[in-house]
Design a protein around this motif. Structure first.
Motif, PDB file in Angstrom:
ATOM      1  N   TYR A  17      25.173  14.075  33.973  1.00  0.00           N
ATOM      2  CA  TYR A  17      26.059  14.051  32.816  1.00  0.00           C
ATOM      3  C   TYR A  17      26.240  12.618  32.347  1.00  0.00           C
ATOM      4  CZ  TYR A  17      29.580  12.747  36.310  1.00  0.00           C
ATOM      5  OH  TYR A  17      30.265  12.123  37.315  1.00  0.00           O
ATOM      6  N   SER A  18      26.798  12.458  31.162  1.00  0.00           N
ATOM      7  CA  SER A  18      27.098  11.153  30.583  1.00  0.00           C
ATOM      8  C   SER A  18      28.584  10.877  30.721  1.00  0.00           C
ATOM      9  CB  SER A  18      26.732  11.130  29.094  1.00  0.00           C
ATOM     10  OG  SER A  18      25.362  11.385  28.919  1.00  0.00           O
ATOM     11  N   GLN A  19      28.971   9.596  30.696  1.00  0.00           N
ATOM     12  CA  GLN A  19      30.395   9.264  30.720  1.00  0.00           C
ATOM     13  C   GLN A  19      31.101   9.910  29.533  1.00  0.00           C
ATOM     14  OE1 GLN A  19      30.478   4.976  30.674  1.00  0.00           O
ATOM     15  NE2 GLN A  19      30.983   4.875  32.855  1.00  0.00           N
ATOM     16  N   ALA A  20      30.444   9.850  28.377  1.00  0.00           N
ATOM     17  CA  ALA A  20      31.049  10.425  27.169  1.00  0.00           C
ATOM     18  C   ALA A  20      29.994  10.607  26.089  1.00  0.00           C
ATOM     19  CB  ALA A  20      32.170   9.527  26.657  1.00  0.00           C
ATOM     20  N   ILE A  21      30.341  11.450  25.127  1.00  0.00           N
ATOM     21  CA  ILE A  21      29.497  11.735  23.973  1.00  0.00           C
ATOM     22  C   ILE A  21      30.370  11.645  22.726  1.00  0.00           C
ATOM     23  CG2 ILE A  21      28.141  13.519  22.778  1.00  0.00           C
ATOM     24  CD1 ILE A  21      26.764  12.713  25.325  1.00  0.00           C
ATOM     25  N   VAL A  22      29.839  11.056  21.665  1.00  0.00           N
ATOM     26  CA  VAL A  22      30.506  11.089  20.362  1.00  0.00           C
ATOM     27  C   VAL A  22      29.726  12.054  19.475  1.00  0.00           C
ATOM     28  CG1 VAL A  22      31.084   9.796  18.271  1.00  0.00           C
ATOM     29  CG2 VAL A  22      31.398   8.739  20.508  1.00  0.00           C
ATOM     30  N   HIS A  23      30.470  12.958  18.846  1.00  0.00           N
ATOM     31  CA  HIS A  23      29.886  13.906  17.895  1.00  0.00           C
ATOM     32  C   HIS A  23      30.925  14.162  16.814  1.00  0.00           C
ATOM     33  CE1 HIS A  23      27.417  17.130  16.369  1.00  0.00           C
ATOM     34  NE2 HIS A  23      28.455  17.950  16.425  1.00  0.00           N
ATOM     35  N   ASN A  24      30.517  14.008  15.556  1.00  0.00           N
ATOM     36  CA  ASN A  24      31.413  14.249  14.418  1.00  0.00           C
ATOM     37  C   ASN A  24      32.752  13.514  14.549  1.00  0.00           C
ATOM     38  OD1 ASN A  24      29.548  15.841  13.083  1.00  0.00           O
ATOM     39  ND2 ASN A  24      30.379  17.754  13.890  1.00  0.00           N
ATOM     40  N   GLN A  25      32.676  12.242  14.896  1.00  0.00           N
ATOM     41  CA  GLN A  25      33.869  11.377  14.975  1.00  0.00           C
ATOM     42  C   GLN A  25      34.868  11.793  16.056  1.00  0.00           C
ATOM     43  OE1 GLN A  25      32.319   8.827  13.284  1.00  0.00           O
ATOM     44  NE2 GLN A  25      34.409   8.259  12.807  1.00  0.00           N
ATOM     45  N   VAL A  26      34.382  12.534  17.070  1.00  0.00           N
ATOM     46  CA  VAL A  26      35.215  12.881  18.217  1.00  0.00           C
ATOM     47  C   VAL A  26      34.492  12.424  19.482  1.00  0.00           C
ATOM     48  CG1 VAL A  26      36.294  14.741  19.558  1.00  0.00           C
ATOM     49  CG2 VAL A  26      36.257  14.859  17.060  1.00  0.00           C
ATOM     50  N   LEU A  27      35.247  11.747  20.357  1.00  0.00           N
ATOM     51  CA  LEU A  27      34.736  11.317  21.651  1.00  0.00           C
ATOM     52  C   LEU A  27      35.088  12.381  22.686  1.00  0.00           C
ATOM     53  CD1 LEU A  27      33.612   9.033  23.528  1.00  0.00           C
ATOM     54  CD2 LEU A  27      35.993   8.257  23.740  1.00  0.00           C
ATOM     55  N   ILE A  61      36.451   3.820  28.459  1.00  0.00           N
ATOM     56  CA  ILE A  61      35.462   4.622  27.739  1.00  0.00           C
ATOM     57  C   ILE A  61      35.842   4.708  26.259  1.00  0.00           C
ATOM     58  CG2 ILE A  61      34.490   6.945  27.491  1.00  0.00           C
ATOM     59  CD1 ILE A  61      34.791   7.165  30.594  1.00  0.00           C
ATOM     60  N   ALA A  62      37.122   4.949  25.984  1.00  0.00           N
ATOM     61  CA  ALA A  62      37.582   5.019  24.596  1.00  0.00           C
ATOM     62  C   ALA A  62      37.306   3.709  23.866  1.00  0.00           C
ATOM     63  CB  ALA A  62      39.076   5.353  24.551  1.00  0.00           C
ATOM     64  N   GLU A  63      37.609   2.595  24.507  1.00  0.00           N
ATOM     65  CA  GLU A  63      37.377   1.288  23.884  1.00  0.00           C
ATOM     66  C   GLU A  63      35.903   1.045  23.624  1.00  0.00           C
ATOM     67  OE1 GLU A  63      39.450  -1.440  26.460  1.00  0.00           O
ATOM     68  OE2 GLU A  63      41.405  -0.844  25.648  1.00  0.00           O
ATOM     69  N   GLU A  64      35.044   1.463  24.534  1.00  0.00           N
ATOM     70  CA  GLU A  64      33.595   1.320  24.340  1.00  0.00           C
ATOM     71  C   GLU A  64      33.137   2.100  23.111  1.00  0.00           C
ATOM     72  OE1 GLU A  64      29.743  -0.081  25.105  1.00  0.00           O
ATOM     73  OE2 GLU A  64      31.634  -0.724  25.991  1.00  0.00           O
ATOM     74  N   ALA A  65      33.811   3.209  22.820  1.00  0.00           N
ATOM     75  CA  ALA A  65      33.464   4.040  21.662  1.00  0.00           C
ATOM     76  C   ALA A  65      34.166   3.579  20.389  1.00  0.00           C
ATOM     77  CB  ALA A  65      33.816   5.499  21.949  1.00  0.00           C
ATOM     78  N   GLY A  66      34.986   2.529  20.485  1.00  0.00           N
ATOM     79  CA  GLY A  66      35.659   2.007  19.301  1.00  0.00           C
ATOM     80  C   GLY A  66      36.938   2.730  18.942  1.00  0.00           C
TER      81      GLY A  66
END
Length: 126
Positions: A17-27, A61-66
């Protein structure tokens, strides 16, 4: 399209799995347990310490995604013991202020590495 989010400021994935995924402006984060990303080690079995580390991992993780935890839409919290619910609220209040996200808190039989807490999140971006 989906964007993979990965940071060394949160524990590396220990499976497929990945730490996180962004799709359609949702992390969408994977479940975070209280592993110190600097050492790769699980924190001691003290709920408050573990809860703080989980929120720090989610924040990284949130900060990494902006984005930030303040933009959380939904948290799914898994606890080994619902007696820790009051402390969960106290710790969460140090990382997220009103308006709070939707949240579920569920007692489970066992978590990875015998963690006392695991949280995954959906967080808005932008």
């Amino acid at each position: 399209m989906k964007e993979i989010i990965n940071t060394d400021k949160a524990p590396a994935a220990i499976g497929t799995y990945s730490q996180a995924i962004v799709h359609n402006q949702v992390l969408y984060t994977s479940g975070q347990i209280p592993i110190d990303p600097a050492t790769g080690e699980m924190l001691p079995a003290e709920f408050e310490l573990q809860a703080h580390q989980v929120f720090k991992n989610l924040m990284a993780i949130a900060e990494e995604a902006g984005t930030s935890l303040q933009n959380a839409i939904k948290l799914n919290v898994f606890l080994q013991d619902l007696e820790d619910f009051a402390m969960l609220n106290q710790v969460m209040g140090e990382y997220i202020q009103e308006p709070y996200p939707a949240r579920a808190a569920i007692q489970v039989a066992r978590l990875p590495k015998d963690s006392l807490i695991e949280i995954d999140a959906l967080i808005a971006i932008g």
